[in-house]
Design an enzyme around this catalytic site. Sequence first.
Site, short mmCIF file in Angstrom:
data_model
loop_
_atom_site.label_atom_id
_atom_site.label_comp_id
_atom_site.label_asym_id
_atom_site.label_seq_id
_atom_site.Cartn_x
_atom_site.Cartn_y
_atom_site.Cartn_z
N ARG A 33 0.84 -1.19 0.00
CA ARG A 33 0.00 0.00 0.00
C ARG A 33 0.88 1.24 0.00
NH1 ARG A 33 -4.78 -2.13 -1.59
NH2 ARG A 33 -5.23 -4.04 -0.37
N SER A 254 16.73 11.94 -1.09
CA SER A 254 16.65 11.19 -2.34
C SER A 254 17.81 11.60 -3.22
CB SER A 254 15.33 11.45 -3.07
OG SER A 254 15.36 10.90 -4.37
N VAL A 256 17.72 11.07 -6.51
CA VAL A 256 17.19 11.30 -7.86
C VAL A 256 17.34 12.78 -8.22
CG1 VAL A 256 15.15 11.13 -9.35
CG2 VAL A 256 15.56 9.41 -7.58
N ASP A 260 21.49 15.82 -12.63
CA ASP A 260 20.87 16.80 -13.53
C ASP A 260 20.88 18.20 -12.91
OD1 ASP A 260 20.32 14.77 -15.34
OD2 ASP A 260 18.39 14.33 -14.41
#
Length: 315
Positions: A33, A254, A256, A260
């Site tokens: 979940r 994080s 991520v 970039d």
Amino acid sequence: MTLLADTVLCLTMNPSVDVSTHTERVVPADKLRCGTARRDAGGGGLNVARVVQRLGGRSSALFPAGGPAGDWLVSHLQAAGLPVRRIALADDTRENFTVQALDTGAEFRFVLPGPTLTEAEWRASLAAIESLPHLPAFVVASGSLPPGVPTDFYARLADIVRSRGSRLVLDSSGPALAAGVAAGVYLVKPNLSELRDLTQRPLDTPAQWRAAAQALVDEGRAEVVALTLGEQGALLVTRDGAWGAQALPITVASSVGAGDSFVGALVWALQRGESLPDAFTWAVAAGSAALLTPGTGLCLVDDVERLRPQVRLQR
């Protein structure tokens, strides 16, 4: 797409809709979940364009996209005020999925290969750049190549950009990166693994890192190498010298978008006329700031400005 002289043009050949969420723990077989999903525009070049824009610069995005996910990308980026040019695809743009397990903090990133481009589609991406009346000072190509695109795509792009008097910044991996660098680029941003693949050298010590990056410069494959080293900081190498920066003390939410954000801030600062070492400090600050943002978020301006004074360069 209308480009101004101070615009950074960012090419993303394999964009995505990045979906991120969290769950209590990741275990096999059970239904997991998850919390509310967040959607972001993904793909290296799109992220770079958004960081340039977020820092107050001008950027534009060129990318192939198809299907409902491609439609979402275009409308999402346009709503954010980013000028875009879409190369229409018959196939659907990919969606990627990131899940954070709350019990350990570990991230699980599921990355799809992307649509298969026809020869006409990938050639249209190059033709779109060739057809522009003027190229800006910097063209950024960032991210992987989708199926169907030849390995030498970035090499072809490098030839076009150089012939138009612009500078190519390349951030990719594998054979596509190697082919692009072999053709000669202005700046390449590898990580340690990618640099090892590019140079086929042992990279066990800082001296070996610098020697390998310097070899790319001396051989004419790149004028500038910006090597990101994760917890060990980053290294900038040019014909004029080398500069190192230690990693900032960051509690990572994080990882991520850190690379970039690094590239986006670096190009933004260079476009403003800052020196390479000064631009490098902005890049390190932005890459560090992205680590503070959960999910697939990029660096925030307040964090970048707060962290930049903490970046110390060693020549």
